[in-house]
Design an enzyme around this catalytic site. Structure first.
Site, mmCIF file in Angstrom:
data_model
loop_
_atom_site.group_PDB
_atom_site.id
_atom_site.type_symbol
_atom_site.label_atom_id
_atom_site.label_comp_id
_atom_site.label_asym_id
_atom_site.label_seq_id
_atom_site.Cartn_x
_atom_site.Cartn_y
_atom_site.Cartn_z
ATOM 1 N N LYS A 109 -3.190 -9.604 0.057
ATOM 2 C CA LYS A 109 -2.421 -9.276 -1.149
ATOM 3 C C LYS A 109 -1.131 -10.082 -1.256
ATOM 4 C CE LYS A 109 0.411 -6.070 -0.602
ATOM 5 N NZ LYS A 109 1.787 -6.054 -0.057
ATOM 6 N N LYS B 135 -10.802 -9.640 8.960
ATOM 7 C CA LYS B 135 -10.052 -8.589 8.275
ATOM 8 C C LYS B 135 -10.803 -7.257 8.369
ATOM 9 C CE LYS B 135 -7.201 -6.678 5.349
ATOM 10 N NZ LYS B 135 -5.844 -6.324 5.756
ATOM 11 N N GLY C 186 0.816 -1.208 0.000
ATOM 12 C CA GLY C 186 0.000 0.000 0.000
ATOM 13 C C GLY C 186 0.851 1.260 0.000
ATOM 14 N N ASN C 187 2.005 1.200 0.691
ATOM 15 C CA ASN C 187 2.858 2.376 0.789
ATOM 16 C C ASN C 187 3.423 2.794 -0.567
ATOM 17 O OD1 ASN C 187 4.530 -0.156 1.234
ATOM 18 N ND2 ASN C 187 6.074 1.358 0.763
ATOM 19 N N LYS D 169 3.536 -11.321 4.771
ATOM 20 C CA LYS D 169 4.657 -11.215 3.822
ATOM 21 C C LYS D 169 5.628 -12.375 4.032
ATOM 22 C CE LYS D 169 4.229 -6.242 4.039
ATOM 23 N NZ LYS D 169 3.163 -6.215 3.034
HETATM 24 P P1 ADP Z 1 2.222 -3.017 2.936
HETATM 25 O O1 ADP Z 1 1.306 -1.884 2.747
HETATM 26 O O2 ADP Z 1 3.509 -2.888 2.198
HETATM 27 O O3 ADP Z 1 1.570 -4.363 2.782
HETATM 28 P P2 ADP Z 1 2.159 -3.356 5.845
HETATM 29 O O4 ADP Z 1 1.912 -2.115 6.612
HETATM 30 O O5 ADP Z 1 1.058 -4.333 5.713
HETATM 31 O O6 ADP Z 1 2.735 -2.894 4.441
HETATM 32 O O7 ADP Z 1 3.435 -4.121 6.439
HETATM 33 C C1 ADP Z 1 4.675 -3.452 6.615
HETATM 34 C C2 ADP Z 1 4.786 -3.000 8.058
HETATM 35 O O8 ADP Z 1 4.928 -4.122 8.925
HETATM 36 C C3 ADP Z 1 6.012 -2.176 8.397
HETATM 37 O O9 ADP Z 1 5.811 -0.825 8.099
HETATM 38 C C4 ADP Z 1 6.170 -2.420 9.900
HETATM 39 O O10 ADP Z 1 5.615 -1.343 10.623
HETATM 40 C C5 ADP Z 1 5.317 -3.650 10.188
HETATM 41 N N1 ADP Z 1 5.981 -4.734 10.901
HETATM 42 C C6 ADP Z 1 5.386 -5.487 11.844
HETATM 43 N N2 ADP Z 1 6.197 -6.416 12.308
HETATM 44 C C7 ADP Z 1 7.378 -6.265 11.660
HETATM 45 C C8 ADP Z 1 8.621 -6.953 11.712
HETATM 46 N N3 ADP Z 1 8.829 -7.985 12.526
HETATM 47 N N4 ADP Z 1 9.623 -6.537 10.902
HETATM 48 C C9 ADP Z 1 9.420 -5.493 10.059
HETATM 49 N N5 ADP Z 1 8.256 -4.807 9.965
HETATM 50 C C10 ADP Z 1 7.237 -5.189 10.753
HETATM 51 MG MG MG Z 2 -0.184 -5.128 4.158
#
Ligand code: ADP
Ligand code: MG
Length: 311
Positions: free
Chosen positions: A210, A127, A9-10, A272
Site C-alpha cells: 500500500k 507477503k 490499516g489502523n 513507509k
Molecule cells: P499500517 O497499518 O499503518 O500500514 P504497519 O503496522 O504496517 O501500519 O506499520 C506501523 C508499525 O510499524 C508501527 O505500529 C510499529 O509497531 C512498526 N515499526 C516497526 N519498526 C518501526 C520503527 N523503526 N519505527 C516506528 N515504527 C516501527
Molecule cells: Mg502496513
C-alpha cells in the site's frame, strides 16, 4: 497544496485490530475528521488506504463458503475492499464536512495498477495473507496451486507475490476527478495488481504494498506532499529498545542510510520509509510519516518524520 494521504490499516480498524463494520465506520470517522480539518486549511487531499485486514476477512469467507459459493480471486477481493472502504470513507468525510459547514463532492475509484508478469516476487512469494490453517487444510490449497508456508506452532499461512507497482492504469480518471474538484479515494490496498495479457489486462494473485502504491499515486497526481498516516507519531531509530529515538526532519540520503542500517522493519515501517524516500527522490517536495493525531502539523512539515531532498 496537494497532499496524497495514505491511511494505514489502523486508520480503518479498532486499535486492538478488530474490524467489525462498526469498528471500521468509527475508525473511518476519526480519520475523516482529520481530513476535514485539512480541507478547512485549504489543503487539497487525495486519499488512499490499506486493506490487509479486510482482504484477510474475505479470504476466510472464501475458504469457509467454498462448498456453497465459488471462491473469488484475490483481485476481486481487492476490488471489493476498495469499494467498501471507499463507501465508509466517503460517508464519514461527508459527515465531518457537514459538521464544519463545508461540502465537497467525493468519488471512489476502483483502481488497477500494472505490475510485471516476470516480477521476481512471483517466483518467490513473500507477503503473508489471510489466516493460519492446519497442515491438512493448507495441503488442500497447496494442491490447488497456492503457496503456503509452515509457521510452526501457529500453523500454515498463505504467501503471495508483492510485486513492484509500475503504473496506475486508472490514473487518468483519478487526475480528471481531482482536477474537477473531487476528493478522490483511489488505489486502495496499493491498487489491484494486473499484468498485460495480449491486448488486455488480467488480475493476478498478488498484493501490492500500500505504501509503495501510495508513492506512485502521489507522483501520478502531481502531489506536492506524501503523507503516510499510521499508528506511530514518527519512524524511530532502535525501535523498541531503551535507546529508541524518533526521526524528525531528515534528508532522503540520510534516511536511506538509516534504512540500510536496518532500523525499519521490512513488513511495517520499512515500506513507509521506502515510499517516503521514493516520492522525494522522484521530485516530490517532502514526505511525512506520522499518525492521525499529528496530521495537520505533519502536512505542514512540522511533526513526524519529515523527509526532504538532499542539500
Ligand atoms: P499500517 O497499518 O499503518 O500500514 P504497519 O503496522 O504496517 O501500519 O506499520 C506501523 C508499525 O510499524 C508501527 O505500529 C510499529 O509497531 C512498526 N515499526 C516497526 N519498526 C518501526 C520503527 N523503526 N519505527 C516506528 N515504527 C516501527
Ligand atoms: Mg502496513
Amino acid at each position: 497544496m496537494r497532499v496524497l494521504l495514505a491511511l494505514g490499516g489502523n486508520a480503518l480498524a479498532r486499535s486492538d485490530g478488530r474490524v467489525r463494520p462498526e469498528d471500521q465506520i468509527d475508525a473511518a470517522q476519526v480519520a475523516m475528521d482529520a481530513v476535514a480539518d485539512l480541507l478547512t486549511r485549504d489543503v487539497e487531499v487525495v486519499l488512499t488506504h490499506g486493506n490487509g485486514p479486510q482482504v484477510g476477512n474475505l479470504l476466510v469467507k472464501n475458504e469457509l463458503a467454498a462448498a456453497v459459493v465459488p471462491p473469488v480471486p484475490l483481485d476481486w477481493c481487492g476490488a471489493q475492499t476498495q469499494a467498501t472502504l471507499g463507501l465508509i470513507l466517503m460517508n464519514a468525510l461527508e459527515h465531518a464536512l457537514t459538521e464544519r459547514g463545508l461540502s465537497r463532492p467525493c468519488a471512489t475509484l476502483v483502481t488497477r495498477t500494472l505490475v510485471d508478469g516476470d516480477d521476481p516476487g512471483f517466483a518467490r512469494p513473500t507477503k503473508p495473507i489471510g489466516r493460519h490453517l492446519s497442515d491438512a487444510e493448507a495441503a488442500v490449497l497447496v494442491e490447488r496451486g497456492e503457496t503456503w508456508e509452515d509457521r510452526g506452532a501457529k500453523g500454515w499461512r498463505r504467501v503471495v507475490a508483492s510485486p513492484e507497482p509500475r503504473e496506475i492504469i486508472d490514473a487518468p480518471a483519478v487526475t480528471a476527478l481531482v482536477d474537477a474538484g473531487f476528493l478522490v479515494v483511489a488505489n486502495g490496498g496499493g491498487g489491484i495488481p494486473v499484468v498485460r495479457d495480449g491486448s488486455g489486462l488480467r488480475g493476478v494473485e498478488a498484493v501490492i504494498d500500500k505504501d509503495l502504491g501510495a508513492a506512485l499515486l502521489a507522483r501520478t497526481v502531481r502531489a506536492d506532499v506524501l503523507v503516510v498516516a499510521t499508528d506511530v507519531p514518527a519512524a524511530v531509530l532502535r525501535y523498541g529498545t531503551p535507546e529508541a529515538e524518533p526521526v524528525g526532519r531528515v534528508t532522503v540520503g540520510r534516511l536511506r542510510e538509516l534504512a540500510a542500517e536496518g532500523h525499519f522493519a521490512s513488513g511495517s515501517m520499512g515500506p513507509k520509509v521506502d515510499a517516503a524516500c521514493r516520492f522525494v527522490e522522484r521530485g516530490g517536495q517532502y514526505s511525512v510519516i506520522t499518525n492521525l493525531e499529528h496530521i495537520v502539523d505533519g502536512v505542514a512539515g512540522e511533526a513526524g518524520t519529515v523527509v526532504v531532498p538532499n542539500g
